[in-house]
Each structure stands twice: as structure tokens, then as C-alpha cells.
Design a protein around this motif. Sequence first.
Motif, PDB file in Angstrom:
ATOM      1  N   TRP A 168      -4.061   2.474 -12.706  1.00  0.00           N
ATOM      2  CA  TRP A 168      -2.619   2.343 -12.484  1.00  0.00           C
ATOM      3  C   TRP A 168      -1.950   3.646 -12.933  1.00  0.00           C
TER       4      TRP A 168
ATOM      5  N   TYR B 187       2.349   0.972  -5.023  1.00  0.00           N
ATOM      6  CA  TYR B 187       1.499  -0.221  -4.925  1.00  0.00           C
ATOM      7  C   TYR B 187       2.328  -1.507  -4.863  1.00  0.00           C
TER       8      TYR B 187
ATOM      9  N   ARG C 204      -2.402   3.133   0.268  1.00  0.00           N
ATOM     10  CA  ARG C 204      -2.698   3.441  -1.133  1.00  0.00           C
ATOM     11  C   ARG C 204      -2.829   2.146  -1.926  1.00  0.00           C
ATOM     12  N   THR C 205      -3.802   2.111  -2.810  1.00  0.00           N
ATOM     13  CA  THR C 205      -3.930   1.038  -3.794  1.00  0.00           C
ATOM     14  C   THR C 205      -4.411   1.686  -5.089  1.00  0.00           C
TER      15      THR C 205
ATOM     16  N   THR D  18       0.821  -1.216   0.000  1.00  0.00           N
ATOM     17  CA  THR D  18       0.000   0.000   0.000  1.00  0.00           C
ATOM     18  C   THR D  18       0.853   1.262   0.000  1.00  0.00           C
TER      19      THR D  18
END
Length: 289
Positions: A259, A104, A153-154, A100
Motif C-alpha cells: 500500500w 486503488y 493498478r492494484t 484500479t
Amino acid sequence: MALENLENGPRLLASEVVQEIVRRIVRDTSKMAVSFTPELDVRPDLLGNFVGGDSYWSPQGEPVTSASGDPLYPLMQIRCSEPSLPGYPTRGLLQFFIGTDVSYGRDLSADYESEADNDNRCVRYIPEVPSVLSGGEIVRLPHIGTDSALDLRTPFKSNFYGCALRPTLIEDPVSHECDEFEPAYESVIAEFDPAVIEAAEAAVGDLEQAVMDELNAVSPGSWFQMGGHPVFTQSDVREDYDDELVLLKMDSYDDVLMWGDSGCANFLIRREDLEQLDFSHVLYTWDCL
């Protein structure tokens, strides 16, 4: 369209030449793959195919963690029997987990050996799947984006809580982002009379670009995929593409995940490792525009 028609037809349209080149590239490069379509209104089945979410099934309820003990988050799960893909596991679950941090869990310096360190990403294979979900074996995690105290975070959108995936077998031709495209293109071009290629080039301006555009148009397209060919936003990261297979390709999907700037992620595995069902050396990478 027969080759002799291409060579002897003086009024052949350039578009027909482009279409025939693409047909032959598809013929020469297509690989079997499983395409996964998000079903946004169907909740994840923790023993089935799903993407994202805050929970996953784990034997004995043990969470998947990095080498430092931090929890890794579920990216996607594949139930290998639905449907099975030749050369890939035909039973069990493949679970993909990422870190995360701002990348990522991606490590630009990683290779197939360093991936075994499981520092900030993991692919786990569970060969036996129970028929009934055990509540004590469900791992639950805090939802990304809802707790400002957590710096997690993702690539998932903050309002996305996971969904089921509908699998479909497809034939996946090479894309122009892969290193295999250029030799495939050159091989097909060599099958034509040079005069035909020269005339087509004169008509369309850039024949190779026209072929790439048509190939993109006829390809089945797949947001998430096991098998087939990878897709790279910037450049092909593989060194030996004859021996590296796509365990998972994940394109950006507006309602689900992103992404970076409309990028794409790939999980690549060496053929010998896949044959041994050894998922400790899977190379995880993603890039964006």
C-alpha cells in the motif's frame, strides 16, 4: 507480577515496570480477531479464504462493478465460518473489491454514507455458499501488470496471482497508532505508585515510548485480519472508535502487496450495520509513510 511488589520493591528494574504496564494494557484492550496468514504455495480456493488473484466466484456469474460499470478487482475473500468470530457473520462469504485507479479505489472525502454509492470499491456479503464450485459462476479478469495496453493498478505485485489464507483466532491488543492507546496507557499508569513511574521514567528516558516498543514486540502481529484493532500509518481516521469495528485490516506484505510506501488499509464498519449484516456503508481507507 502483583501490584504490591511493584510498589514495595525498591530495586525493581525499570524493564519490569515496562513489562507490567504492557501486560495490563494487553489485559484491558485485547479483542478477538481472525488473523490470516498467506500460504504462497497454495492456489486460491474461490469458495474459501484467499487474497488477490484474477478470478472469483459470483452468483449467476455476474461481475462486481462500480457505479459507472467498470469492473472492480478482488482484493480478499473471507469464508466466515473458518473460523467464526463472535459478533461477525458465522456463515457465508465476505468479498472485498477495489478500483484500479492510482488510489486503488480510495476516496479521501468518503464517509459511511457515501460508501453506499459503490463508486470505486465494494464489500459484498453472500450468506449462502454452494458446496461445489460452478464453472459458469467464475468471473475472470485480466491480470494486472501483464497487459501494457491496460492502465490498471492494484497494490498487488505484478507477479502475484493470488494465494490461499490460513485463518487463526488471536487476541489483538491495541496498538499505539490507535486513539484508544493513550487513554489505556494513562489508565494503567494511574494504577501505580507515582514514585515507581517517576523512577522508571528516569531510567528509560521516555517511558511511553518504551511501553510502545514492548507492546509492538509482544503483540501477535497480523498481516491480514478481521476483528481486533485497526492500524494506521499516519493517524487514526475514526471519529467514534467505540462504535466502529474492523471488518478487514490489510498490512503491506512484501511478497504479496504494498500500500504505497509500506502502508496499511482498513475496512471499518459501524456496529449497528454489522449487526444488521448491512455492508453497504463500509468505510475503506489506506495510508502510508
